[in-house]
Structure formats: C-alpha cells, structure tokens
Design an enzyme around this catalytic site. Structure first.
Site, short mmCIF file in Angstrom:
data_model
loop_
_atom_site.label_atom_id
_atom_site.label_comp_id
_atom_site.label_asym_id
_atom_site.label_seq_id
_atom_site.Cartn_x
_atom_site.Cartn_y
_atom_site.Cartn_z
N SER A 22 -0.49 0.57 8.32
CA SER A 22 -1.66 1.15 7.65
C SER A 22 -2.94 0.89 8.45
O SER A 22 -3.07 -0.14 9.11
CB SER A 22 -1.80 0.51 6.26
OG SER A 22 -3.08 0.75 5.73
N TYR A 58 -6.40 6.65 8.01
CA TYR A 58 -7.38 7.09 7.02
C TYR A 58 -8.57 7.59 7.81
O TYR A 58 -9.04 6.90 8.72
CB TYR A 58 -7.83 5.92 6.14
CG TYR A 58 -6.91 5.58 5.00
CD1 TYR A 58 -6.42 6.56 4.14
CD2 TYR A 58 -6.55 4.26 4.74
CE1 TYR A 58 -5.59 6.23 3.07
CE2 TYR A 58 -5.73 3.92 3.68
CZ TYR A 58 -5.25 4.92 2.85
OH TYR A 58 -4.43 4.61 1.80
N THR A 95 -2.93 10.37 6.06
CA THR A 95 -2.93 10.32 4.59
C THR A 95 -4.03 11.21 4.04
O THR A 95 -5.19 11.06 4.38
CB THR A 95 -3.09 8.87 4.11
OG1 THR A 95 -1.98 8.12 4.61
CG2 THR A 95 -3.10 8.78 2.60
N LYS A 138 0.78 13.10 4.77
CA LYS A 138 1.20 12.28 3.62
C LYS A 138 0.32 12.55 2.40
O LYS A 138 -0.90 12.59 2.51
CB LYS A 138 1.09 10.80 4.00
CG LYS A 138 1.45 9.82 2.90
CD LYS A 138 1.55 8.41 3.45
CE LYS A 138 2.04 7.42 2.42
NZ LYS A 138 1.02 7.06 1.45
N HIS A 160 1.04 8.63 -3.75
CA HIS A 160 0.49 7.33 -3.32
C HIS A 160 0.98 6.20 -4.25
O HIS A 160 0.27 5.25 -4.55
CB HIS A 160 -1.04 7.40 -3.33
CG HIS A 160 -1.70 6.61 -2.24
ND1 HIS A 160 -2.26 7.18 -1.13
CD2 HIS A 160 -1.92 5.27 -2.10
CE1 HIS A 160 -2.80 6.25 -0.36
NE2 HIS A 160 -2.59 5.08 -0.92
C1 LIG Z 1 -0.19 -2.14 -2.29
C2 LIG Z 1 -0.14 -0.75 -1.74
C3 LIG Z 1 -1.02 -0.41 -0.70
C4 LIG Z 1 -0.96 0.86 -0.13
N1 LIG Z 1 -1.74 1.16 0.94
C5 LIG Z 1 -1.62 2.36 1.55
C6 LIG Z 1 -2.32 2.63 2.76
O1 LIG Z 1 -3.05 1.79 3.28
N2 LIG Z 1 -2.16 3.87 3.30
C7 LIG Z 1 -1.36 4.83 2.74
O2 LIG Z 1 -1.26 5.93 3.27
N3 LIG Z 1 -0.65 4.57 1.63
C8 LIG Z 1 -0.75 3.36 1.04
N4 LIG Z 1 0.00 3.08 -0.08
C9 LIG Z 1 0.95 4.09 -0.58
C10 LIG Z 1 2.32 3.94 0.10
O3 LIG Z 1 2.25 4.34 1.43
C11 LIG Z 1 3.38 4.77 -0.60
O4 LIG Z 1 2.94 6.10 -0.72
C12 LIG Z 1 3.72 4.23 -1.99
O5 LIG Z 1 3.78 2.83 -1.99
C13 LIG Z 1 5.05 4.79 -2.45
O6 LIG Z 1 5.34 4.38 -3.73
P1 LIG Z 1 6.30 3.13 -4.09
O7 LIG Z 1 5.47 1.91 -3.87
O8 LIG Z 1 6.63 3.36 -5.51
O9 LIG Z 1 7.47 3.17 -3.14
C14 LIG Z 1 -0.05 1.82 -0.65
C15 LIG Z 1 0.82 1.45 -1.69
C16 LIG Z 1 0.79 0.19 -2.22
C17 LIG Z 1 1.75 -0.18 -3.31
#
Ligand SMILES: Cc1cc2nc3c(=O)[nH]c(=O)nc-3n(C[C@H](O)[C@H](O)[C@H](O)COP(=O)(O)O)c2cc1C
Length: 387
Positions: free
Chosen positions: A107, A130, A156, A252, A276
C-alpha cells in the site's frame, strides 16, 4: 498449544495480541458497517453442489494472475499500516507471500517503504497507488516503484475521500500510537507487540515521510488523507498515470458494470471488484453480489478479480465459480500477521489453500480453472431486483 484451524482462530489471536486501535482499524467498516457485514454474510447464502464417485486425484489450485504464475488464485491486497499490526509487518507479509507463491501488494500507506520491502524480498511485488494532489510526489513514487522493480501498479479508485470509521475516531488512530493513558494501559497487555515495535525503526508511513512536502499531521491518517488525496481523479488522469507507469495496471474498486466496461475499454490488465472491504461506501452491495453483473459485462476482456469478504477457501471457490478469474484477501492475512507475524500470514495462506483444495475435490473438480456455476447452488434472488 493453541490449535489454529481456521481464519477465525487467527482473528481471535490478532485481537488478543495487537493494540486495540490497530485491531479495530482492521476490523471495521464505514458508518453503519452494513456493507462490511454483507461482504461475509452474502458468501454464506451461496451453497455448493456436492459430487461423488468422481476421480479426485491429481488436483491443482495453481493458476496465473496477469500472466504471473500463482500457487492459488489469491493475492495479498494492499493494506495500510500493516506494519502497525506487527513490527515490520509489510516485510513479513511480503516474505510470506513470496515463499508461498502468491503476489503481495504494498500500500501507499504502508509503514515499511517500497525500497525497504524490495531490499527484504527477492521477487517483484505490486505497488498500490493512492493519487495525491501533489503531482511531484505522485511522479516520484511511481518512479520509486519502478526503480524497486514492482511488476504491476494497482490503482485504487474508491478512496479519493475517506469513508468514516467510527472506531478510528473514538480510538484516536495514529501511527505510531500517541502515548495517552488509555493507549499505554492497553499496550501493557500486548508485550510481544511492544517488544517488536521497540526493536524496529519502522513506525511511521515509510513511503511518505521524507518524500512528501508540506505534509500536515502525518500521524493522523484521516486528516492526512483529507488534505492530500486528489478528489479530481478521473479517467483522463488515470490515462496519464498509465503513461507515466508504462507497465501492467490493475484498477481497484470497481463495483458497477458500466465502470467495469470503461475499465475494460481503457485496457486495464485486471479489475478488482471491490468495495474496499466495506470501508468506503456504506450501503453499497457486497462484491460477491455485484460480481455476476460485471462478469456479464466484461468477461474475457480483462481479468476480473474479487475482494471483500473472503475468509475461507470455500469463499475463494465461490468467487471463482461465480466467474472471477482470481481473488484478493485483506483481513484474512492481516489477522494472521497480527496473531503470529510472518508465520501467521503463512498459516493463513495454508488454511485457505487447503480449504480451497478440499472443497474443490468434494465438488468433484480437479482444477480451479474448471470451476463454474455448475458447482454452485445460488438462490434465485441472490443478485436482487434493484431498480
Ligand atoms: C485495515 C485495512 C487497510 C486497508 N488499506 C488499504 C490501502 O491502503 N489501499 C487499498 O487500496 N486498499 C486498502 N484496503 C482494502 C483492501 O485492499 C481490500 O480491498 C479489502 O481488505 C478486502 O476486503 P477483506 O478485508 O474483507 O478481504 C484496506 C483494508 C483494510 C482491512
């Protein structure tokens, strides 16, 4: 000794071992958390069709994602502040993924920097971007990801403005945590986490600190996001970013068939059907429920991946059988990391692979590529009749 049988066991340990503010950061959705809940409960509505007296020897769950061989069609999704769940968390997760044979996505909002993760791994990983208002910063971070050998850019699209997560506000989420009395009291119950953090210098946003100019309060993710993320990101800007990057690009956060068509026409190497993890638009449909409409719109034109809600190999199988080419996991590996560091991420991947393999066999299939709707029992009204 604690027996770890499933992802939920890792989640329980994560809760016990990581400070409350970081566990809560992972285990929450925006606003009422409706979409966050639906992501998992909608998977439960789909059932599997059992097949017997079928030769189930010589099975394979291996495949490819954007042409890259993978041990199973699962990549580690980008997760901000992973290095706060366990010291040096991004390095640990990337190493576990590399050894297992699945892609890791770093990330923008990671604790360990791109260069740091590259120095501690031996195969290319993916970088998630981002888009910030500061173009110089964006140009620079793209150049850094290229220089580090990242093999795909995951752009994203669903977080130019931040959905509110109530728990983060209440906990006063920061990296590193502020030394307030409640935080100190909570951290005293997490000795292994504290020891890890004392032993590392990686305690803030490694990709940002020292690279972005005029940054306000960086310790607060929320205020920084509000200040820095570019609210004007549109298809024109996405095209310019692709020119700058010049390599494989994955979009994404697609949750709509028209957007999927636009992304396929644009020539995205893959799209990620994602809300997300329920952290942005509360009230949006779950990814698995939206998937069939996106498969109908763009199957074969671009790779269709799905994330949000995957907690088991059965969920992976359901997503593939519903038409996804591959999947991504966020929390499922973060629970592992928060529970047991690098070994926990490996355990999470092992659990998912084994569940996927056994479930596939009991469905009468020997290869993940052969999975399809014929393996599922889907309620007639699953997609819903929305107007
Ligand atoms: C704690 C956390 C932080 C996240 N940070 C980002 C991020 O920095 N960039 C991003 O594109 N998605 C981020 N996401 C979304 C994840 O990439 C992903 O889409 C999501 O976790 C999928 O759902 P799941 O946790 O149910 O598998 C984050 C998700 C979580 C749980």
């Amino acid at each position: 000794m604690t027996v770890i049988a499933c992802i939920d066991d890792l989640k329980r340990l994560h809760r016990k071992r990581a400070p409350k503010m970081f566990y809560d950061y992972a285990e929450s959705g925006s606003y009422t958390e409706q979409t966050f809940r639906d992501n998992t409960t909608d998977f439960e509505k789909i059932r599997l069709r059992q097949k017997v007296a079928v030769d189930m020897s010589n099975r394979s769950v291996a495949g490819t994602m954007i042409g890259q061989p993978v041990a199973m069609p699962v990549a580690l999704a980008p997760v901000g502040m992973t290095g706060m769940q366990s010291a040096d968390g991004e390095i640990k997760a990337a190493r576990a993924a590399e050894a297992f044979g699945v892609p890791f996505t770093l990330s923008t909002m990671s604790i360990c920097s791109i260069e740091d993760v590259a120095a501690h791994t031996s195969k290319p990983f993916w970088f998630q971007l981002y888009v910030m208002r500061d173009e110089e910063f964006v140009d620079n971070i793209i150049a850094r990801a290229k220089a580090a050998g990242c093999s795909a850019l995951v752009l994203t699209l669903d977080l130019q403005i931040l959905g509110q997560r109530h728990k983060d506000l209440k906990n006063g989420l920061t990296a590193p945590p502020r030394l307030t009395l409640p935080n100190i009291v909570n951290m005293t119950t997490k000795p292994a986490w504290c020891m890890g953090m004392l032993g590392t210098r990686r305690r803030s946003f490694g990709n940002i600190v020292g690279h972005a100019k005029g940054v306000g309060d960086l310790s607060s993710l929320t205020s920084w996001t509000n200040e820095q993320f570019d609210p004007q990101l549109d298809w024109g800007k996405i095209a310019r970013l692709r020119e700058k990057w010049g390599g494989k690009m994955i979009l994404k956060g697609i949750l709509d068939a028209d957007d999927a068509r636009r992304a396929a026409d644009f020539g995205a190497d893959a799209i990620i059907v994602s809300n997300h993890g329920g952290r942005q638009l509360d009230g949006a449909l779950s990814s698995i429920r939206i998937l069939p409409s996106i498969v109908a719109a763009v199957k074969g034109q671009t790779e269709i991946w799905l994330d949000s809600g995957i907690r088991s190999g059965q969920d992976i199988l359901k997503a593939l059988a519903m038409g996804a080419d591959a999947t991504m996991i966020g929390r499922s590996y973060i629970y592992g990391l928060g529970a047991m560091g690098q070994a926990g991420v490996t355990t999470a991947l092992e659990i998912l692979k084994k569940e996927l393999d056994i479930t596939m066999a009991l469905c009468g299939e020997r290869d993940v590529a052969a999975l399809g709707r014929h393996n599922l029992l889907v309620p007639k009204d699953f997609e819903g009749d929305w107007a």
